[in-house]
Design a protein around this motif. Structure first.
Motif, mmCIF file in Angstrom:
data_model
loop_
_atom_site.group_PDB
_atom_site.id
_atom_site.type_symbol
_atom_site.label_atom_id
_atom_site.label_comp_id
_atom_site.label_asym_id
_atom_site.label_seq_id
_atom_site.Cartn_x
_atom_site.Cartn_y
_atom_site.Cartn_z
ATOM 1 N N LYS A 96 31.222 45.670 38.517
ATOM 2 C CA LYS A 96 30.264 45.910 37.436
ATOM 3 C C LYS A 96 31.001 45.914 36.101
ATOM 4 O O LYS A 96 32.016 46.588 35.942
ATOM 5 C CB LYS A 96 29.555 47.239 37.666
ATOM 6 C CG LYS A 96 28.416 47.483 36.711
ATOM 7 C CD LYS A 96 27.649 48.721 37.134
ATOM 8 C CE LYS A 96 26.534 49.037 36.186
ATOM 9 N NZ LYS A 96 25.412 48.130 36.287
ATOM 10 N N GLY A 97 30.522 45.121 35.168
ATOM 11 C CA GLY A 97 31.165 45.029 33.862
ATOM 12 C C GLY A 97 32.462 44.250 33.876
ATOM 13 O O GLY A 97 33.161 44.183 32.868
ATOM 14 N N GLY A 98 32.821 43.654 35.013
ATOM 15 C CA GLY A 98 34.051 42.874 35.111
ATOM 16 C C GLY A 98 35.311 43.717 35.138
ATOM 17 O O GLY A 98 36.410 43.195 35.006
ATOM 18 N N ARG A 99 35.167 45.014 35.334
ATOM 19 C CA ARG A 99 36.331 45.910 35.305
ATOM 20 C C ARG A 99 36.804 46.218 36.724
ATOM 21 O O ARG A 99 36.162 46.975 37.443
ATOM 22 C CB ARG A 99 35.976 47.190 34.566
ATOM 23 C CG ARG A 99 35.745 46.930 33.091
ATOM 24 C CD ARG A 99 35.471 48.228 32.342
ATOM 25 N NE ARG A 99 35.116 47.923 30.973
ATOM 26 C CZ ARG A 99 33.870 47.693 30.562
ATOM 27 N NH1 ARG A 99 32.881 47.737 31.412
ATOM 28 N NH2 ARG A 99 33.627 47.417 29.302
ATOM 29 N N LYS A 100 37.945 45.666 37.069
ATOM 30 C CA LYS A 100 38.505 45.895 38.397
ATOM 31 C C LYS A 100 39.101 47.296 38.514
ATOM 32 O O LYS A 100 39.053 47.918 39.575
ATOM 33 C CB LYS A 100 39.579 44.836 38.684
ATOM 34 C CG LYS A 100 40.150 44.909 40.088
ATOM 35 C CD LYS A 100 41.092 43.749 40.356
ATOM 36 C CE LYS A 100 41.627 43.799 41.774
ATOM 37 N NZ LYS A 100 42.473 42.631 42.069
ATOM 38 N N TYR A 101 39.680 47.786 37.417
ATOM 39 C CA TYR A 101 40.350 49.083 37.430
ATOM 40 C C TYR A 101 39.613 50.100 36.563
ATOM 41 O O TYR A 101 39.088 49.747 35.500
ATOM 42 C CB TYR A 101 41.791 48.950 36.924
ATOM 43 C CG TYR A 101 42.614 48.025 37.785
ATOM 44 C CD1 TYR A 101 43.206 48.491 38.954
ATOM 45 C CD2 TYR A 101 42.779 46.692 37.436
ATOM 46 C CE1 TYR A 101 43.952 47.641 39.757
ATOM 47 C CE2 TYR A 101 43.518 45.831 38.243
ATOM 48 C CZ TYR A 101 44.101 46.312 39.393
ATOM 49 O OH TYR A 101 44.829 45.473 40.193
ATOM 50 N N ASN A 108 38.295 49.971 41.071
ATOM 51 C CA ASN A 108 36.881 50.314 41.200
ATOM 52 C C ASN A 108 36.326 49.774 42.508
ATOM 53 O O ASN A 108 36.821 48.767 43.034
ATOM 54 C CB ASN A 108 36.066 49.730 40.036
ATOM 55 C CG ASN A 108 36.248 50.486 38.747
ATOM 56 O OD1 ASN A 108 36.332 51.708 38.746
ATOM 57 N ND2 ASN A 108 36.308 49.760 37.652
ATOM 58 N N GLU A 109 35.289 50.407 42.997
ATOM 59 C CA GLU A 109 34.615 49.932 44.199
ATOM 60 C C GLU A 109 33.863 48.633 43.855
ATOM 61 O O GLU A 109 33.276 48.499 42.787
ATOM 62 C CB GLU A 109 33.617 50.987 44.681
ATOM 63 C CG GLU A 109 33.062 50.686 46.047
ATOM 64 C CD GLU A 109 32.240 51.841 46.597
ATOM 65 O OE1 GLU A 109 31.231 51.542 47.243
ATOM 66 O OE2 GLU A 109 32.620 53.000 46.366
ATOM 67 N N ARG A 110 33.909 47.702 44.776
ATOM 68 C CA ARG A 110 33.195 46.440 44.553
ATOM 69 C C ARG A 110 31.691 46.652 44.637
ATOM 70 O O ARG A 110 31.207 47.362 45.505
ATOM 71 C CB ARG A 110 33.597 45.400 45.595
ATOM 72 C CG ARG A 110 34.938 44.803 45.343
ATOM 73 C CD ARG A 110 35.170 43.653 46.281
ATOM 74 N NE ARG A 110 36.444 43.037 45.966
ATOM 75 C CZ ARG A 110 36.801 41.854 46.394
ATOM 76 N NH1 ARG A 110 36.000 41.153 47.164
ATOM 77 N NH2 ARG A 110 37.961 41.360 46.075
ATOM 78 N N GLU A 111 31.000 46.005 43.720
ATOM 79 C CA GLU A 111 29.544 45.969 43.730
ATOM 80 C C GLU A 111 29.178 44.504 43.534
ATOM 81 O O GLU A 111 29.252 44.005 42.424
ATOM 82 C CB GLU A 111 28.962 46.802 42.589
ATOM 83 C CG GLU A 111 29.276 48.272 42.662
ATOM 84 C CD GLU A 111 28.692 49.033 41.482
ATOM 85 O OE1 GLU A 111 27.632 48.635 40.963
ATOM 86 O OE2 GLU A 111 29.313 50.015 41.087
ATOM 87 N N ILE A 112 28.817 43.829 44.585
ATOM 88 C CA ILE A 112 28.594 42.389 44.515
ATOM 89 C C ILE A 112 27.324 42.062 43.727
ATOM 90 O O ILE A 112 26.237 42.546 44.016
ATOM 91 C CB ILE A 112 28.512 41.767 45.926
ATOM 92 C CG1 ILE A 112 29.793 42.070 46.716
ATOM 93 C CG2 ILE A 112 28.252 40.258 45.836
ATOM 94 C CD1 ILE A 112 31.063 41.546 46.094
ATOM 95 N N ASP A 113 27.510 41.227 42.706
ATOM 96 C CA ASP A 113 26.400 40.696 41.906
ATOM 97 C C ASP A 113 26.208 39.255 42.389
ATOM 98 O O ASP A 113 27.024 38.380 42.085
ATOM 99 C CB ASP A 113 26.771 40.747 40.425
ATOM 100 C CG ASP A 113 25.695 40.175 39.504
ATOM 101 O OD1 ASP A 113 24.985 39.227 39.915
ATOM 102 O OD2 ASP A 113 25.596 40.661 38.365
ATOM 103 N N HIS A 114 25.159 39.031 43.138
ATOM 104 C CA HIS A 114 24.952 37.726 43.772
ATOM 105 C C HIS A 114 24.709 36.610 42.759
ATOM 106 O O HIS A 114 25.086 35.458 43.002
ATOM 107 C CB HIS A 114 23.829 37.811 44.799
ATOM 108 C CG HIS A 114 24.174 38.726 45.931
ATOM 109 N ND1 HIS A 114 25.091 38.392 46.900
ATOM 110 C CD2 HIS A 114 23.775 39.992 46.216
ATOM 111 C CE1 HIS A 114 25.235 39.399 47.748
ATOM 112 N NE2 HIS A 114 24.449 40.389 47.356
#
Length: 148
Positions: A96-101, A108-114
């Motif tokens: 979410k928001g392109g923020r990996k960390y 950050n936990e992955r939240e898949i945006d299809h």
């Protein structure tokens, strides 16, 4: 060293001075090399699959134009923008928001945006085409041999 960051990139026209261009790894230098950045960046979009399709097709068309004009630097820059379309869309698809960390440096936990994943897939298709283009690969090899 692929890129000499001591160069004043703002004052170099790499179309006039392709000998100063170094291929670099992946997307390295994509936002430094003019006039190509100024030509390609306005077309670079990945927010939705529709935008990604339009964007990737336009940038691929530019790749073909640079190819026709025997402009390797333009071809490589178009390739970099297509690759960056894939990697950025993929990052936004995963986080979410392109923020990996997060702020503490934890992943950050992955939240898949299809929708973003579909945009990434669209760019990935074009990226495979350009990175495997035989004339591009030949020009890349020649450029690296001649200029480093």
């Amino acid at each position: 060293m692929p890129f000499d960051y001591d160069l004043d990139f703002d004052s170099i026209d790499f179309r006039e001075h392709p000998e100063l261009y170094r291929v670099g790894r992946g997307e390295q230098g994509v936002l430094l090399v003019e006039p190509y950045k100024g030509e390609i960046l306005p077309h670079w979009r990945f927010k939705s699959p529709e935008e990604a399709k339009k964007s990737s097709e336009k940038i691929y068309e530019m790749f073909l134009t640079y190819k026709k004009e025997d402009d390797f630097v333009g071809m490589d820059m178009a390739r970099k923008f297509i690759q960056m379309g894939y990697t950025r869309a993929r990052r936004y698809a995963n986080y979410k928001g392109g923020r990996k960390y997060d702020k503490s440096g934890e992943i950050n936990e992955r939240e898949i945006d299809h929708e973003k994943a579909q945009s990434a897939s669209i760019f990935e298709e074009k990226w495979k085409i350009v990175r495997e283009d035989e004339e591009y690969l030949e020009k890349k090899k020649h450029h690296q041999k001649k200029y480093g």
